[in-house]
Motif scaffolding. Structure first.
Motif: not given
Length: 142
Positions: A81-108
């Motif tokens: 909703k308009v005016g929600d304070l959104l907090s974005f949290y992230a964590a690495v789930t995998r590191v490869g030779r050329t890539s990085v995969t992350v999980k992002v969770e968003v809380f209002a």
């Protein structure tokens, strides 16, 4: 954002705390210009913010240019909703030779329910280190 049926996802009890096992990478307040035809925040706007938030930690691994190569999963759980304070949290789930995969969770944190948080979105994205020609390159080892 509403679910496909047009009804909002079932309400989950609000949380009193945010994840301790993930890193806070972005906080933002959506504004009226970010709304869709229903008056909720446009899903594409949320996706763009998730991509920005998701790139914070991989940048430490790539130490240079990188690109989003996959949105492995993206789930809208509750409307934003308009005016929600959104907090974005992230964590690495995998590191490869050329890539990085992350999980992002968003809380209002709703305007009228300060101190209570609702998970509104979760996503998994993969970023790849690229060279000046846009081709994948190995992650630095230092």
């Amino acid at each position: 954002m509403s679910t496909r049926s047009g009804a909002e996802a079932p309400s989950t009890p609000p949380l009193r705390s945010l994840p301790a096992d993930m890193e806070l990478v972005l906080k933002v307040i959506p504004m009226p210009a970010d709304t869709n035809g229903n008056g909720d925040i446009f899903g594409g706007w949320v996706m763009a913010q998730v991509d920005l938030a998701g790139s914070v930690i991989p940048a430490r691994y790539t130490k240079g240019r990188m690109a989003t190569v996959a949105v492995n999963e993206f789930v809208f759980k509750q409307a934003v909703k308009v005016g929600d304070l959104l907090s974005f949290y992230a964590a690495v789930t995998r590191v490869g030779r050329t890539s990085v995969t992350v999980k992002v969770e968003v809380f209002a944190e709703r305007v009228r329910a300060q101190g209570e948080y609702v998970k509104v979105t979760e996503a998994t994205l993969t970023y790849v280190a690229i060279d000046d020609n846009g081709r994948p390159r190995p992650l630095p080892t230092d």
